[in-house]
Design an enzyme around this catalytic site. Structure first.
Site, PDB file in Angstrom:
ATOM      1  N   SER A  38     -26.340  -3.682 -32.515  1.00 51.09           N
ATOM      2  CA  SER A  38     -26.793  -4.975 -32.011  1.00 51.09           C
ATOM      3  C   SER A  38     -28.269  -4.857 -31.638  1.00 51.09           C
ATOM      4  O   SER A  38     -28.636  -4.105 -30.736  1.00 51.09           O
ATOM      5  CB  SER A  38     -25.979  -5.374 -30.784  1.00 51.09           C
TER       6      SER A  38
ATOM      7  N   HIS B 162     -23.951 -13.580 -34.406  1.00 47.38           N
ATOM      8  CA  HIS B 162     -22.963 -13.921 -33.386  1.00 47.38           C
ATOM      9  C   HIS B 162     -23.542 -15.054 -32.570  1.00 47.38           C
ATOM     10  O   HIS B 162     -24.467 -14.849 -31.780  1.00 47.38           O
ATOM     11  CB  HIS B 162     -22.705 -12.646 -32.553  1.00 47.38           C
TER      12      HIS B 162
ATOM     13  N   MET C 158     -23.732 -17.580 -29.675  1.00 47.16           N
ATOM     14  CA  MET C 158     -23.270 -17.894 -28.323  1.00 47.16           C
ATOM     15  C   MET C 158     -24.029 -19.155 -27.915  1.00 47.16           C
ATOM     16  O   MET C 158     -24.938 -19.130 -27.076  1.00 47.16           O
ATOM     17  CB  MET C 158     -23.571 -16.711 -27.381  1.00 47.16           C
TER      18      MET C 158
ATOM     19  N   GLY D   7     -23.257 -12.410 -23.183  1.00 50.43           N
ATOM     20  CA  GLY D   7     -24.512 -12.812 -22.545  1.00 50.43           C
ATOM     21  C   GLY D   7     -25.495 -11.675 -22.324  1.00 50.43           C
ATOM     22  O   GLY D   7     -26.693 -11.902 -22.307  1.00 50.43           O
ATOM     23  N   PHE D   8     -24.981 -10.468 -22.186  1.00 46.25           N
ATOM     24  CA  PHE D   8     -25.867  -9.347 -21.853  1.00 46.25           C
ATOM     25  C   PHE D   8     -25.397  -8.063 -22.540  1.00 46.25           C
ATOM     26  O   PHE D   8     -24.193  -7.858 -22.723  1.00 46.25           O
ATOM     27  CB  PHE D   8     -25.880  -9.106 -20.337  1.00 46.25           C
TER      28      PHE D   8
ATOM     29  N   GLY E 113     -25.283  -3.782 -22.394  1.00 39.69           N
ATOM     30  CA  GLY E 113     -25.196  -2.752 -21.361  1.00 39.69           C
ATOM     31  C   GLY E 113     -24.079  -2.919 -20.344  1.00 39.69           C
ATOM     32  O   GLY E 113     -24.112  -2.292 -19.293  1.00 39.69           O
TER      33      GLY E 113
ATOM     34  N   MET F  18     -28.280 -16.538 -28.380  1.00 41.24           N
ATOM     35  CA  MET F  18     -27.822 -17.100 -27.095  1.00 41.24           C
ATOM     36  C   MET F  18     -28.714 -18.274 -26.732  1.00 41.24           C
ATOM     37  O   MET F  18     -29.936 -18.193 -26.877  1.00 41.24           O
ATOM     38  CB  MET F  18     -27.924 -16.044 -25.995  1.00 41.24           C
TER      39      MET F  18
ATOM     40  N   GLY G 253     -24.804  -1.827 -28.942  1.00 36.79           N
ATOM     41  CA  GLY G 253     -26.205  -2.109 -28.647  1.00 36.79           C
ATOM     42  C   GLY G 253     -26.836  -1.010 -27.830  1.00 36.79           C
ATOM     43  O   GLY G 253     -27.508  -0.112 -28.349  1.00 36.79           O
ATOM     44  N   SER G 254     -26.600  -1.040 -26.508  1.00 39.88           N
ATOM     45  CA  SER G 254     -27.283  -0.098 -25.614  1.00 39.88           C
ATOM     46  C   SER G 254     -26.917   1.355 -25.932  1.00 39.88           C
ATOM     47  O   SER G 254     -27.763   2.240 -25.808  1.00 39.88           O
ATOM     48  CB  SER G 254     -26.950  -0.425 -24.157  1.00 39.88           C
TER      49      SER G 254
ATOM     50  N   ASP H 220     -16.991  -6.090 -29.915  1.00 37.57           N
ATOM     51  CA  ASP H 220     -18.363  -6.201 -29.413  1.00 37.57           C
ATOM     52  C   ASP H 220     -18.389  -6.092 -27.886  1.00 37.57           C
ATOM     53  O   ASP H 220     -17.791  -6.927 -27.196  1.00 37.57           O
ATOM     54  CB  ASP H 220     -18.915  -7.567 -29.849  1.00 37.57           C
ATOM     55  N   GLY H 221     -19.094  -5.058 -27.376  1.00 35.92           N
ATOM     56  CA  GLY H 221     -19.322  -4.952 -25.945  1.00 35.92           C
ATOM     57  C   GLY H 221     -18.835  -3.648 -25.346  1.00 35.92           C
ATOM     58  O   GLY H 221     -17.647  -3.333 -25.408  1.00 35.92           O
ATOM     59  N   GLY H 222     -19.783  -2.881 -24.814  1.00 39.00           N
ATOM     60  CA  GLY H 222     -19.423  -1.648 -24.114  1.00 39.00           C
ATOM     61  C   GLY H 222     -18.886  -0.543 -25.013  1.00 39.00           C
ATOM     62  O   GLY H 222     -18.211   0.367 -24.529  1.00 39.00           O
TER      63      GLY H 222
ATOM     64  N   ASP I 129     -27.551 -11.372 -31.910  1.00 38.05           N
ATOM     65  CA  ASP I 129     -26.957 -12.193 -30.865  1.00 38.05           C
ATOM     66  C   ASP I 129     -27.817 -13.406 -30.560  1.00 38.05           C
ATOM     67  O   ASP I 129     -28.878 -13.279 -29.951  1.00 38.05           O
ATOM     68  CB  ASP I 129     -26.776 -11.349 -29.594  1.00 38.05           C
TER      69      ASP I 129
ATOM     70  N   MET J 135     -14.457  -9.987 -28.141  1.00 30.52           N
ATOM     71  CA  MET J 135     -15.437  -9.604 -27.121  1.00 30.52           C
ATOM     72  C   MET J 135     -14.760  -8.679 -26.111  1.00 30.52           C
ATOM     73  O   MET J 135     -13.753  -9.048 -25.499  1.00 30.52           O
ATOM     74  CB  MET J 135     -15.966 -10.839 -26.375  1.00 30.52           C
TER      75      MET J 135
ATOM     76  N   HIS K 159     -26.203  -6.574 -36.325  1.00 27.76           N
ATOM     77  CA  HIS K 159     -25.601  -7.613 -35.487  1.00 27.76           C
ATOM     78  C   HIS K 159     -26.692  -8.325 -34.689  1.00 27.76           C
ATOM     79  O   HIS K 159     -27.487  -7.681 -33.994  1.00 27.76           O
ATOM     80  CB  HIS K 159     -24.584  -6.947 -34.550  1.00 27.76           C
TER      81      HIS K 159
HETATM   82  C1  DX5 Z   1     -23.184  -9.414 -25.633  1.00 31.66           C
HETATM   83  C2  DX5 Z   1     -23.489  -9.248 -27.095  1.00 31.66           C
HETATM   84  C3  DX5 Z   1     -23.424  -7.870 -27.636  1.00 31.66           C
HETATM   85  C4  DX5 Z   1     -24.328  -6.875 -26.967  1.00 31.66           C
HETATM   86  C5  DX5 Z   1     -23.539  -5.614 -26.880  1.00 31.66           C
HETATM   87  O1  DX5 Z   1     -23.056 -10.762 -25.341  1.00 31.66           O
HETATM   88  O2  DX5 Z   1     -22.611 -10.044 -27.859  1.00 31.66           O
HETATM   89  O3  DX5 Z   1     -23.591  -7.855 -29.037  1.00 31.66           O
HETATM   90  O4  DX5 Z   1     -25.526  -6.621 -27.631  1.00 31.66           O
HETATM   91  O5  DX5 Z   1     -24.252  -4.710 -26.144  1.00 31.66           O
HETATM   92  P1  DX5 Z   1     -23.623  -3.345 -25.637  1.00 31.66           P
HETATM   93  O6  DX5 Z   1     -23.168  -2.558 -26.839  1.00 31.66           O
HETATM   94  O7  DX5 Z   1     -24.734  -2.707 -24.909  1.00 31.66           O
HETATM   95  O8  DX5 Z   1     -22.440  -3.698 -24.741  1.00 31.66           O
HETATM   96 ZN    ZN Z   2     -22.698  -9.814 -30.068  1.00 29.89          ZN
END
Ligand code: DX5
Ligand code: ZN
Length: 216
Positions: free
Chosen positions: A10, A68, A70, A144-145, A147, A39, A199-200, A177-179, A37, A139, A35
């Protein structure tokens, strides 16, 4: 044989001031998809980028683009993103009264269509869309964020979607997607995931290739 898993970094967590180099770096790894995002500051509290920036990303990217959405008005994004050459496009079911129609609209524009399930959205939301979607994006954090920490009950949701897919011979892919990190990735694959977004975990490191490989 080990299941082939697609890793989708991401770009939300990359250095946008060096986006061209970041794309080249991430494309030198085993990543399969990029990927992105989008928003809008309404559906989620954060604001990122839209079609003009994605057009610029497309100029430098060779990998398929996975957008993606949002946003509260996903329908408005279909045509501009199709014109840019986006490959995967997903939207949150909460944002669209007519999900069936929007999925057809995305597919008629030659993109793979996906629906996104928030952590609190029931897995059976996919039931009457399962025939027409190309993928479902589960999800595993609240959107939204980057990390944030992985929400554990997402594993059960993925397993239930996977069971449903097998039972009914559906062919859609399951994206998460996420964490996502190297500890959680094997559990996600075991539960039935096909595409892992991270992502992170990848971008907060100085060795993207190693991080991507560690998820496969
Ligand atoms: C959050 C995004 C993700 C985000 C994931 O709303 O949809 O794609 O970048 O980030 P990590 O992998 O750091 O949780
Ligand atoms: Zn995403």
């Amino acid at each position: 044989m080990k299941k082939h898993i697609k890793i989708a970094p991401s770009l939300l967590s990359c250095d946008f001031g060096r986006i061209k180099e970041e794309i080249a770096l991430i494309e030198s790894t085993d990543a399969a998809i990029l990927h992105l995002d989008v928003m809008d500051g309404h559906f989620v509290p954060n604001l990122t980028f839209g079609a003009p920036i994605i057009k610029y990303i497309k100029k430098y990217a060779k990998l398929p683009l996975d957008v993606h959405l949002m946003v509260t008005n996903p329908n408005d994004f279909v045509q501009p993103l199709a014109d840019i050459g986006v490959d995967y496009l997903s939207f949150h079911t909460e944002t669209e009264y007519h999900a069936d129609r929007l999925i057809h609209h995305i597919k008629n524009n030659k993109m793979k269509a996906g629906i996104v399930l928030n952590p609190a959205t029931h897995h059976n939301t996919i039931e009457y869309l399962a025939d027409i979607i190309d993928f479902v994006l589960v999800m595993s954090v609240n959107p939204g964020f980057g990390g944030q920490s992985f929400i554990n009950n997402s594993l059960q949701k993925i397993a239930r979607i996977n069971d449903y897919r097998e039972l009914n011979n559906h062919s859609f892919e399951i994206e998460v997607d996420g964490g996502v990190n190297d500890k959680i990735a094997p559990l996600l694959v075991e539960a039935g995931a096909d595409i892992l977004v991270a992502g992170s975990y990848i971008f907060n490191s100085d060795n993207y290739a190693e991080k991507v490989r560690s998820l496969m």
